[in-house]
Motif scaffolding. Structure first.
Motif, PDB file in Angstrom:
ATOM      1  N   LYS A  71     -23.383   5.588   5.646  1.00 17.05           N
ATOM      2  CA  LYS A  71     -24.223   6.588   6.324  1.00 17.05           C
ATOM      3  C   LYS A  71     -25.678   6.129   6.358  1.00 17.05           C
ATOM      4  O   LYS A  71     -26.360   6.255   7.383  1.00 17.05           O
ATOM      5  CB  LYS A  71     -24.106   7.942   5.601  1.00 17.05           C
ATOM      6  N   VAL A  72     -26.144   5.564   5.238  1.00 16.67           N
ATOM      7  CA  VAL A  72     -27.511   5.009   5.214  1.00 16.67           C
ATOM      8  C   VAL A  72     -27.620   3.880   6.243  1.00 16.67           C
ATOM      9  O   VAL A  72     -28.608   3.765   6.980  1.00 16.67           O
ATOM     10  CB  VAL A  72     -27.868   4.503   3.791  1.00 16.67           C
ATOM     11  N   GLY A  73     -26.584   3.059   6.317  1.00 18.07           N
ATOM     12  CA  GLY A  73     -26.568   1.969   7.290  1.00 18.07           C
ATOM     13  C   GLY A  73     -26.553   2.464   8.725  1.00 18.07           C
ATOM     14  O   GLY A  73     -27.213   1.894   9.598  1.00 18.07           O
ATOM     15  N   GLU A  74     -25.816   3.538   8.971  1.00 16.20           N
ATOM     16  CA  GLU A  74     -25.796   4.118  10.317  1.00 16.20           C
ATOM     17  C   GLU A  74     -27.192   4.616  10.700  1.00 16.20           C
ATOM     18  O   GLU A  74     -27.663   4.368  11.812  1.00 16.20           O
ATOM     19  CB  GLU A  74     -24.782   5.259  10.394  1.00 16.20           C
ATOM     20  N   ASP A  75     -27.845   5.297   9.766  1.00 15.73           N
ATOM     21  CA  ASP A  75     -29.202   5.797  10.037  1.00 15.73           C
ATOM     22  C   ASP A  75     -30.175   4.635  10.279  1.00 15.73           C
ATOM     23  O   ASP A  75     -30.992   4.687  11.197  1.00 15.73           O
ATOM     24  CB  ASP A  75     -29.694   6.666   8.869  1.00 15.73           C
ATOM     25  N   ALA A  76     -30.074   3.607   9.463  1.00 11.96           N
ATOM     26  CA  ALA A  76     -30.963   2.442   9.629  1.00 11.96           C
ATOM     27  C   ALA A  76     -30.670   1.722  10.947  1.00 11.96           C
ATOM     28  O   ALA A  76     -31.596   1.302  11.647  1.00 11.96           O
ATOM     29  CB  ALA A  76     -30.799   1.476   8.455  1.00 11.96           C
ATOM     30  N   SER A  77     -29.403   1.607  11.298  1.00 10.19           N
ATOM     31  CA  SER A  77     -29.068   0.908  12.546  1.00 10.19           C
ATOM     32  C   SER A  77     -29.535   1.697  13.761  1.00 10.19           C
ATOM     33  O   SER A  77     -29.896   1.105  14.777  1.00 10.19           O
ATOM     34  CB  SER A  77     -27.569   0.625  12.629  1.00 10.19           C
ATOM     35  N   ASN A  78     -29.555   3.039  13.644  1.00 10.12           N
ATOM     36  CA  ASN A  78     -30.064   3.847  14.764  1.00 10.12           C
ATOM     37  C   ASN A  78     -31.544   3.600  15.013  1.00 10.12           C
ATOM     38  O   ASN A  78     -32.018   3.741  16.139  1.00 10.12           O
ATOM     39  CB  ASN A  78     -29.813   5.337  14.504  1.00 10.12           C
ATOM     40  N   VAL A  79     -32.254   3.222  13.985  1.00 10.13           N
ATOM     41  CA  VAL A  79     -33.681   2.934  14.130  1.00 10.13           C
ATOM     42  C   VAL A  79     -33.911   1.481  14.536  1.00 10.13           C
ATOM     43  O   VAL A  79     -34.746   1.188  15.396  1.00 10.13           O
ATOM     44  CB  VAL A  79     -34.433   3.237  12.808  1.00 10.13           C
ATOM     45  N   LYS A  80     -33.158   0.556  13.949  1.00 12.69           N
ATOM     46  CA  LYS A  80     -33.463  -0.871  14.096  1.00 12.69           C
ATOM     47  C   LYS A  80     -32.541  -1.638  15.050  1.00 12.69           C
ATOM     48  O   LYS A  80     -32.920  -2.701  15.524  1.00 12.69           O
ATOM     49  CB  LYS A  80     -33.372  -1.550  12.721  1.00 12.69           C
ATOM     50  N   ARG A 148     -27.751  -4.364   3.483  1.00 15.17           N
ATOM     51  CA  ARG A 148     -26.427  -4.164   2.870  1.00 15.17           C
ATOM     52  C   ARG A 148     -25.787  -2.879   3.400  1.00 15.17           C
ATOM     53  O   ARG A 148     -24.580  -2.829   3.656  1.00 15.17           O
ATOM     54  CB  ARG A 148     -26.568  -4.117   1.346  1.00 15.17           C
ATOM     55  N   ALA A 149     -26.601  -1.832   3.622  1.00 20.77           N
ATOM     56  CA  ALA A 149     -26.085  -0.578   4.156  1.00 20.77           C
ATOM     57  C   ALA A 149     -25.601  -0.765   5.598  1.00 20.77           C
ATOM     58  O   ALA A 149     -24.570  -0.216   5.989  1.00 20.77           O
ATOM     59  CB  ALA A 149     -27.161   0.506   4.069  1.00 20.77           C
ATOM     60  N   ILE A 150     -26.309  -1.549   6.373  1.00 16.60           N
ATOM     61  CA  ILE A 150     -25.882  -1.819   7.760  1.00 16.60           C
ATOM     62  C   ILE A 150     -24.566  -2.597   7.754  1.00 16.60           C
ATOM     63  O   ILE A 150     -23.673  -2.320   8.555  1.00 16.60           O
ATOM     64  CB  ILE A 150     -26.998  -2.547   8.541  1.00 16.60           C
ATOM     65  N   LEU A 151     -24.425  -3.542   6.852  1.00 16.54           N
ATOM     66  CA  LEU A 151     -23.142  -4.250   6.739  1.00 16.54           C
ATOM     67  C   LEU A 151     -22.031  -3.261   6.400  1.00 16.54           C
ATOM     68  O   LEU A 151     -20.935  -3.340   6.972  1.00 16.54           O
ATOM     69  CB  LEU A 151     -23.222  -5.352   5.672  1.00 16.54           C
ATOM     70  N   GLU A 152     -22.313  -2.309   5.521  1.00 14.28           N
ATOM     71  CA  GLU A 152     -21.286  -1.319   5.174  1.00 14.28           C
ATOM     72  C   GLU A 152     -20.940  -0.464   6.391  1.00 14.28           C
ATOM     73  O   GLU A 152     -19.778  -0.149   6.626  1.00 14.28           O
ATOM     74  CB  GLU A 152     -21.762  -0.457   4.008  1.00 14.28           C
ATOM     75  N   TYR A 153     -21.932  -0.135   7.202  1.00 14.00           N
ATOM     76  CA  TYR A 153     -21.680   0.618   8.436  1.00 14.00           C
ATOM     77  C   TYR A 153     -20.840  -0.221   9.413  1.00 14.00           C
ATOM     78  O   TYR A 153     -19.924   0.297  10.054  1.00 14.00           O
ATOM     79  CB  TYR A 153     -23.007   1.037   9.065  1.00 14.00           C
ATOM     80  N   MET A 154     -21.126  -1.500   9.503  1.00 16.92           N
ATOM     81  CA  MET A 154     -20.306  -2.377  10.353  1.00 16.92           C
ATOM     82  C   MET A 154     -18.859  -2.397   9.863  1.00 16.92           C
ATOM     83  O   MET A 154     -17.925  -2.383  10.659  1.00 16.92           O
ATOM     84  CB  MET A 154     -20.865  -3.808  10.343  1.00 16.92           C
ATOM     85  N   ARG A 155     -18.677  -2.406   8.549  1.00 18.32           N
ATOM     86  CA  ARG A 155     -17.321  -2.380   7.993  1.00 18.32           C
ATOM     87  C   ARG A 155     -16.622  -1.066   8.353  1.00 18.32           C
ATOM     88  O   ARG A 155     -15.424  -1.049   8.643  1.00 18.32           O
ATOM     89  CB  ARG A 155     -17.364  -2.567   6.476  1.00 18.32           C
ATOM     90  N   LYS A 156     -17.376   0.021   8.345  1.00 20.64           N
ATOM     91  CA  LYS A 156     -16.798   1.318   8.728  1.00 20.64           C
ATOM     92  C   LYS A 156     -16.360   1.296  10.188  1.00 20.64           C
ATOM     93  O   LYS A 156     -15.268   1.766  10.526  1.00 20.64           O
ATOM     94  CB  LYS A 156     -17.831   2.438   8.504  1.00 20.64           C
ATOM     95  N   ILE A 157     -17.206   0.751  11.057  1.00 20.26           N
ATOM     96  CA  ILE A 157     -16.856   0.652  12.480  1.00 20.26           C
ATOM     97  C   ILE A 157     -15.561  -0.140  12.652  1.00 20.26           C
ATOM     98  O   ILE A 157     -14.726   0.171  13.491  1.00 20.26           O
ATOM     99  CB  ILE A 157     -18.008  -0.021  13.272  1.00 20.26           C
ATOM    100  N   ASP A 158     -15.374  -1.143  11.799  1.00 22.03           N
ATOM    101  CA  ASP A 158     -14.200  -2.013  11.905  1.00 22.03           C
ATOM    102  C   ASP A 158     -12.975  -1.474  11.165  1.00 22.03           C
ATOM    103  O   ASP A 158     -11.971  -2.174  11.033  1.00 22.03           O
ATOM    104  CB  ASP A 158     -14.549  -3.421  11.414  1.00 22.03           C
ATOM    105  N   GLY A 159     -13.082  -0.242  10.670  1.00 21.74           N
ATOM    106  CA  GLY A 159     -11.903   0.417  10.129  1.00 21.74           C
ATOM    107  C   GLY A 159     -11.698   0.305   8.632  1.00 21.74           C
ATOM    108  O   GLY A 159     -10.651   0.726   8.133  1.00 21.74           O
ATOM    109  N   VAL A 160     -12.655  -0.211   7.884  1.00 17.71           N
ATOM    110  CA  VAL A 160     -12.515  -0.244   6.428  1.00 17.71           C
ATOM    111  C   VAL A 160     -12.602   1.194   5.930  1.00 17.71           C
ATOM    112  O   VAL A 160     -13.466   1.951   6.348  1.00 17.71           O
ATOM    113  CB  VAL A 160     -13.610  -1.130   5.781  1.00 17.71           C
ATOM    114  N   LYS A 161     -11.694   1.563   5.074  1.00 14.05           N
ATOM    115  CA  LYS A 161     -11.655   2.947   4.556  1.00 14.05           C
ATOM    116  C   LYS A 161     -11.966   2.957   3.081  1.00 14.05           C
ATOM    117  O   LYS A 161     -11.683   2.094   2.356  1.00 14.05           O
ATOM    118  CB  LYS A 161     -10.273   3.558   4.781  1.00 14.05           C
TER     119      LYS A 161
END
Length: 161
Positions: A71-80, A148-161
């Motif tokens: 979630k932190v990664g999603e928020d950061a990616s929305n900005v950057k 690191r949070a953005i990488l975690e968001y990328m993993r979420k997009i790719d289906g990591v649960k």
């Protein structure tokens, strides 16, 4: 007199144009040098890791997703990031993020997003993306935690649960 000036000018131009090309070095057609890699330290460069401080050991990615970090990664990616990247396969300015964690290792992604210029200068995959996208990814000056949070968001997009 005018005709004489024109004729003299034409003769001078003809002399200069006929003298060109004599000083060009001739190319050797015999022995050719073997093509060299554009990567300066190609023997030690790891294309799965990339150029930067992150390693598989330093990341220690879990098989499970950290939802709070994503979630932190999603928020950061929305900005950057989202002004240039879509979360699908579709290219916007940069490539789409879908399945990026399946195509690249976590350490490669972390090194690329925190260290884009040396990666683009050195990494063949980063150079291929530059040819495709025609725009160098700017350094977003991400903190280690945001990257690191953005990488975690990328993993979420790719289906990591």
């Amino acid at each position: 007199m005018k005709t004489l000036t024109v004729l003299a000018s034409l003769m001078i131009a003809a002399i200069f144009s006929s003298c060109g090309g004599e000083d060009k070095p001739k190319t050797e057609t015999g022995a050719q040098e073997a093509p060299q890699s554009m990567v300066k330290d190609a023997e030690t460069y790891d294309p799965k890791r990339g150029e930067g401080k992150y390693t598989a050991e330093s990341l220690a990615l879990s098989d499970k997703l950290d939802e709070a970090q994503a979630k932190v990664g999603e928020d950061a990616s929305n900005v950057k990031c989202t002004s240039c990247h879509k979360m699908t396969e579709e290219k916007l300015v940069g490539p789409g993020w879908k399945d990026v964690t399946k195509r690249r290792t976590g350490e490669w992604i972390m090194n690329f997003i925190t260290n884009p210029d040396p990666m683009i200068d050195k990494d063949p995959e980063a150079q291929a993306m530059l040819e495709l996208c025609l725009v160098r990814m700017p350094n977003q000056s991400l903190t280690d935690d945001d990257a690191r949070a953005i990488l975690e968001y990328m993993r979420k997009i790719d289906g990591v649960k």
